[in-house]
Design a protein around this motif. Structure first.
Motif, PDB file in Angstrom:
ATOM      1  N   ARG A 185       0.828  -1.195   0.000  1.00 36.22           N
ATOM      2  CA  ARG A 185       0.000   0.000   0.000  1.00 36.22           C
ATOM      3  C   ARG A 185       0.868   1.253   0.000  1.00 36.22           C
ATOM      4  NH1 ARG A 185      -4.448  -1.451   4.685  1.00 36.22           N
ATOM      5  NH2 ARG A 185      -5.190  -3.424   3.811  1.00 36.22           N
ATOM      6  N   GLU A 186       0.337   2.280  -0.623  1.00 34.95           N
ATOM      7  CA  GLU A 186       1.007   3.566  -0.658  1.00 34.95           C
ATOM      8  C   GLU A 186       1.009   4.210   0.728  1.00 34.95           C
ATOM      9  OE1 GLU A 186       0.249   7.975  -2.668  1.00 34.95           O
ATOM     10  OE2 GLU A 186      -0.902   6.209  -3.317  1.00 34.95           O
ATOM     11  N   THR A 187       2.096   4.886   1.070  1.00 37.03           N
ATOM     12  CA  THR A 187       2.160   5.619   2.327  1.00 37.03           C
ATOM     13  C   THR A 187       1.414   6.942   2.169  1.00 37.03           C
ATOM     14  OG1 THR A 187       4.269   4.640   2.974  1.00 37.03           O
ATOM     15  CG2 THR A 187       3.679   6.731   4.001  1.00 37.03           C
ATOM     16  N   HIS A 188       0.389   7.132   2.991  1.00 34.37           N
ATOM     17  CA  HIS A 188      -0.389   8.371   2.939  1.00 34.37           C
ATOM     18  C   HIS A 188       0.207   9.443   3.838  1.00 34.37           C
ATOM     19  CE1 HIS A 188      -4.636   7.459   1.166  1.00 34.37           C
ATOM     20  NE2 HIS A 188      -3.696   7.540   0.270  1.00 34.37           N
ATOM     21  N   ASP A 200       5.215   5.866   9.616  1.00 29.60           N
ATOM     22  CA  ASP A 200       4.508   5.886   8.335  1.00 29.60           C
ATOM     23  C   ASP A 200       3.142   5.234   8.498  1.00 29.60           C
ATOM     24  OD1 ASP A 200       6.579   7.128   7.000  1.00 29.60           O
ATOM     25  OD2 ASP A 200       7.454   5.258   6.257  1.00 29.60           O
ATOM     26  N   ILE A 201       2.130   5.844   7.891  1.00 29.15           N
ATOM     27  CA  ILE A 201       0.782   5.272   7.890  1.00 29.15           C
ATOM     28  C   ILE A 201       0.372   5.056   6.439  1.00 29.15           C
ATOM     29  CG2 ILE A 201      -1.632   5.656   8.508  1.00 29.15           C
ATOM     30  CD1 ILE A 201      -0.669   7.309  10.859  1.00 29.15           C
ATOM     31  N   ARG A 202      -0.026   3.839   6.126  1.00 28.74           N
ATOM     32  CA  ARG A 202      -0.359   3.471   4.755  1.00 28.74           C
ATOM     33  C   ARG A 202      -1.821   3.780   4.452  1.00 28.74           C
ATOM     34  NH1 ARG A 202       1.818  -0.843   7.384  1.00 28.74           N
ATOM     35  NH2 ARG A 202       4.006  -1.315   7.018  1.00 28.74           N
ATOM     36  N   GLU A 203      -2.149   3.762   3.197  1.00 29.31           N
ATOM     37  CA  GLU A 203      -3.539   3.965   2.799  1.00 29.31           C
ATOM     38  C   GLU A 203      -4.410   2.848   3.376  1.00 29.31           C
ATOM     39  OE1 GLU A 203      -2.860   1.999  -1.656  1.00 29.31           O
ATOM     40  OE2 GLU A 203      -4.014   3.832  -1.408  1.00 29.31           O
ATOM     41  N   ARG A 204      -5.582   3.226   3.844  1.00 32.94           N
ATOM     42  CA  ARG A 204      -6.588   2.325   4.414  1.00 32.94           C
ATOM     43  C   ARG A 204      -6.113   1.654   5.707  1.00 32.94           C
ATOM     44  NH1 ARG A 204      -6.102   0.605  -0.742  1.00 32.94           N
ATOM     45  NH2 ARG A 204      -5.595  -1.540  -0.143  1.00 32.94           N
ATOM     46  N   GLU A 205      -5.103   2.217   6.363  1.00 25.75           N
ATOM     47  CA  GLU A 205      -4.594   1.628   7.602  1.00 25.75           C
ATOM     48  C   GLU A 205      -5.157   2.381   8.804  1.00 25.75           C
ATOM     49  OE1 GLU A 205      -0.406   0.022   9.517  1.00 25.75           O
ATOM     50  OE2 GLU A 205      -0.357   1.777   8.213  1.00 25.75           O
ATOM     51  N   ASP A 211     -14.802  13.907   2.329  1.00 21.52           N
ATOM     52  CA  ASP A 211     -14.100  12.769   1.733  1.00 21.52           C
ATOM     53  C   ASP A 211     -12.578  12.924   1.815  1.00 21.52           C
ATOM     54  OD1 ASP A 211     -14.097  10.265   0.594  1.00 21.52           O
ATOM     55  OD2 ASP A 211     -14.116  11.024  -1.461  1.00 21.52           O
ATOM     56  N   PRO A 212     -12.029  13.162   3.028  1.00 18.57           N
ATOM     57  CA  PRO A 212     -10.574  13.308   3.164  1.00 18.57           C
ATOM     58  C   PRO A 212      -9.867  11.965   3.034  1.00 18.57           C
ATOM     59  CG  PRO A 212     -11.601  13.310   5.314  1.00 18.57           C
ATOM     60  CD  PRO A 212     -12.724  13.260   4.319  1.00 18.57           C
ATOM     61  N   ALA A 213      -8.583  12.011   2.722  1.00 14.23           N
ATOM     62  CA  ALA A 213      -7.795  10.777   2.612  1.00 14.23           C
ATOM     63  C   ALA A 213      -7.382  10.264   3.980  1.00 14.23           C
ATOM     64  CB  ALA A 213      -6.558  11.030   1.750  1.00 14.23           C
ATOM     65  N   VAL A 214      -7.181  11.181   4.940  1.00 18.70           N
ATOM     66  CA  VAL A 214      -6.693  10.834   6.272  1.00 18.70           C
ATOM     67  C   VAL A 214      -7.632  11.411   7.326  1.00 18.70           C
ATOM     68  CG1 VAL A 214      -4.781  11.072   7.910  1.00 18.70           C
ATOM     69  CG2 VAL A 214      -4.296  10.776   5.478  1.00 18.70           C
ATOM     70  N   ILE A 215      -7.980  10.601   8.325  1.00 20.28           N
ATOM     71  CA  ILE A 215      -8.806  11.045   9.445  1.00 20.28           C
ATOM     72  C   ILE A 215      -7.955  11.036  10.707  1.00 20.28           C
ATOM     73  CG2 ILE A 215     -10.936  10.691  10.739  1.00 20.28           C
ATOM     74  CD1 ILE A 215     -11.457  11.154   7.833  1.00 20.28           C
TER      75      ILE A 215
END
Length: 271
Positions: free
Chosen positions: A4-7, A33-38, A156-160
């Protein structure tokens, strides 16, 4: 998750405050690092710098050293692709539930007619479908926090980023809200950085738990949570849940006789 991509990337972050008594180091050399959908939970004792970390990541405060990058870009201020859920819902009392959810849409200058259906859908997802025209004073504490969660997701943000959102709720409501948040996350699949004092809450919700020590905050350990989803309330009684929770408790166990403020803080985090 390695593909997964790192967000979100936090690199050697340091925060130092100037006070009338000199300088106070709040955060020292945190990298993460926090990945997408993690879903990543941050666990630590009171006053160790967890909320400060969230404020830096959100762009509300500048770091003293190091960097935070989101989507490959350095965070230098508040961002449109970030949603924030605070410890208190901080709803505007003169606005309806629907209008409170739409506050970020108005603030960001987004088209209301495009986002109103999403706001109503989020209210349905958090169990407030019939309360869109109610006012905050007509809601319980748990219902108000549901509005806060919907508000954090509406644009609809990518990161919460979530700063102990259930801390003020009673134990039963808190467990119920944790279950609802997991269901919402499994549908929305956002990257979430979740601050908490609660070990069971961290284990129930997170893919990984980042353990911080006493101030200045440093990463003591990053613990994987290898428990399949969806997790149910009965998951908390499972042996694998107990194993992760007990390991986390050992990281906060009092040292020696356990006397002093540091030991007290560690006991608070283990509750």
């Amino acid at each position: 998750m390695t593909d997964r991509e790192t967000h979100l990337s936090i690199d050697r972050l340091r925060v130092v405050y100037k006070t009338t008594r000199g300088t106070l180091e709040a955060i020292r050399d945190i990298s993460l690092d926090i990945r997408e959908r993690e879903f990543v939970a941050v666990l630590g004792p009171s006053g160790c710098g967890k909320s400060t970390l969230l404020n830096i990541v959100s762009g509300l405060l500048p770091p003293s050293g190091g960097s935070v990058r989101m989507g490959g870009q350095e965070v230098s201020g508040p961002r449109r692709d970030v949603g924030i859920v605070f410890q208190a819902p901080t709803l505007l009392p003169w606005k309806t539930v629907l209008e409170n959810v739409l506050v970020p849409v108005r603030t960001l200058g987004l088209p209301l007619e495009t986002y109103r259906p999403r706001a109503l859908d989020l209210l349905r997802l958090v169990g407030l479908e019939g309360f869109a025209q109610h006012y905050p004073r007509e809601l319980s504490g748990g219902m108000q926090q549901r509005v806060g969660i919907a508000r954090g997701l509406v644009h609809d943000p990518a990161v919460i980023l979530m700063d102990e959102p259930f801390a003020a709720l009673d134990a039963m409501t808190r467990e119920h809200m944790s279950h609802e948040l997991q269901e919402l996350w499994m549908r929305e699949r956002k990257s979430i950085l979740f601050i908490t004092h609660s070990i069971p809450e961290a284990v129930f919700l997170a893919d990984r738990v980042v353990v911080l020590g006493d101030r200045p905050a440093m990463v003591r350990e990053v613990v994987e949570v290898p428990i399949p989803r969806p997790r149910r309330i009965e998951t908390m009684a499972a042996p694998e849940f107990a194993a992760v929770a007990n390991h986390l408790r050992t990281l906060f166990a009092p040292v020696g006789a356990g006397v002093g403020a540091g030991a007290t803080a560690r006991r608070e985090a283990a509750q």
